[in-house]
Design an enzyme around this catalytic site. Sequence first.
Site: not given
Length: 654
Positions: A179-180, A235, A258, A263
């Site tokens: 997708l990207g 992205e 991350d 998160t």
Amino acid sequence: MTLLTVCVVSVQSQDRCGVVEYTALKRDKKKLLESDNHFESWLKEKKERSQNRVEALESYRIPVVVHVIHKGESIGSGTNVSDAQIASQIGVLNRDFNRLNADASDTPSEFQPVAGSLAIEFVLATQSPEGLSTTGIIRVNGSKNQWTVNDDETLKATSYWPAEDYLNIWVTDLSSTLLGYAQFPISDLDGLEDAEDNRLTDGVVIDYSVVGSNEDGDDFNLTTNFNRGRTATHEVGHFLGLRHIWGDDNGGCGGNNDYVSDTPDQANSTSGCPTHPQTSCSVQTMFQNYMDYTNDVCMNLFTEEQVGRMLTVLDNSPRRVSLMNSNGLEPLYENDLGIAQILNPNQGNCGLLVTPSILVRNFGTQPVTSAELQFSLNGTVVETKQFSFSPALITSETAEITFDAVTITSGNNELYFQVIRTNSITDESSENDSMTSTTFVPFSTEVPFTETFTAIPDTWGKDNTDDAITWEVTSAPNNDASNTAAYLNLFQSANEIEETQSLITPVMDLSTATAPFLYFDVAYAQRRALSDGLKVFISTECENDGTAGTQIYFKEGDNLATTTGRTSSFVPTGEDQWRREVIDLSAYAGLSNIQIAFTGVNKGGNNIYIDNVSVVKEVSENVAITRITSPGPVTCLESVIPEIVISNPGNVTI
């Protein structure tokens, strides 16, 4: 660090991410020296210096250029997505990053306190790199039907604007379920980005089927589940330094892989759009985060710490911090004539009389009917001239204009052109009003000539790839103990990368030559296995370029050597350590503007010497008796052996 992040939505999507493979490829090619740890340590220090802020002190405006690499379809069909679809995508980015998205209220209550917003505005560029008006959308018929990550450099070379000034977004047909992908930012630590061409691939790539949101247009032919424009949000998050929320740690729990503390720990990516709550690593997962792999309709937030990370990148990372100083969003002027190119003279010029000419372009929004321009030579104004354009130059049109002929001198000449007035008023933009160039006119010499190098003549040129080493004059005995020669001190060089140092003759006229020849003496001793070389080039373009033209001689290592090798610095001690080289120049008989370059190829070996360089127009064969040595004027011998001494006063080796 240059890191390509590739995202594919799948049950095993983490295995389909190309970041590891691509990063390894970059490192194999020596284009990436910075490790993840290097980058994260740098980013942490920068973030702490900014007091871990999670709010922008001012709004960021990012100029965007969208390169639609299509298959020849009409606009709005297939891969050639419509302007409306691109506008929809820009709107999605602005809403998602500013937390103005309509589904922000869908963020679970336990994550609402950490939901963050970034004061940023993505804007389609209004000014091109050339300073011309633009919509920020470029359409190019690509050379492939589908593109893979391995095609990255070719894809982006199809259409590219400077990454330090624009966020490049490429829209095309990506192969498979891709997708990207995006290129990760870099630190400003010295020496950790080794490839200059990394800037040529910086930006975001999006599949045409996921551009924009179906909430903005029912006629957008978008992929089910990825029809809200969140692929681009994901992205661009990578582009601004965010990592996947699960940290790409192969299912591990524990820690913040991350590098974001707010998160929740998560073992793997999330597919589809599950019901809340979901549990991973003994905590509820934030699968609504834009940096997960859920369906677009299920995504709705960045966290405050993610925002803080992006702020740090925007404030510090090369090619991110410079976006705020881009001219891409600057307004255009009405009366703006600029200099696009200096046409004549160019960098190399054979004659002393030149007719300066330039190419001007209308960068403004109003037609240009007249202009006043000025030409200066070596700091002195030579001419101020009025020009009229009929028909008028409309926006982006160009015209060639010429000044009166002027005499320039041998050596370097600096030419300066400036726009003074456009349409009878002072030109409104100084950004493109002036241009400078330096043209070199070589000195000339008569043929035949001989250069014995008691000094490097001022009329000879030099062209070095390493200015630390250059041709000099030094003592170099031959049959004369006091002889001097031109030499390259390569023994002291630590380089072994074939740098070149050139010594270039003045311009010669062989238009009346019948059988021209070049002669020169050379001396060289090889140092271990290091094979320095000597090349000779001949050119007719009057460029001060040591490798321009045709190569007519090349010897290196053993073939160049004139004596036995040695590990010490070589200095010739006598005539037996020199060799005479003879080169036939008959292919250049009848030509003018001839220049010869003696170019040393430095591999960190030993010194190279040249001497007694001669060029003649024709062969002269001649043997002369210098003296009679036997018998003498008086002898008592009845039988004698006659002996004489002869010399070669000609220009041909006998």
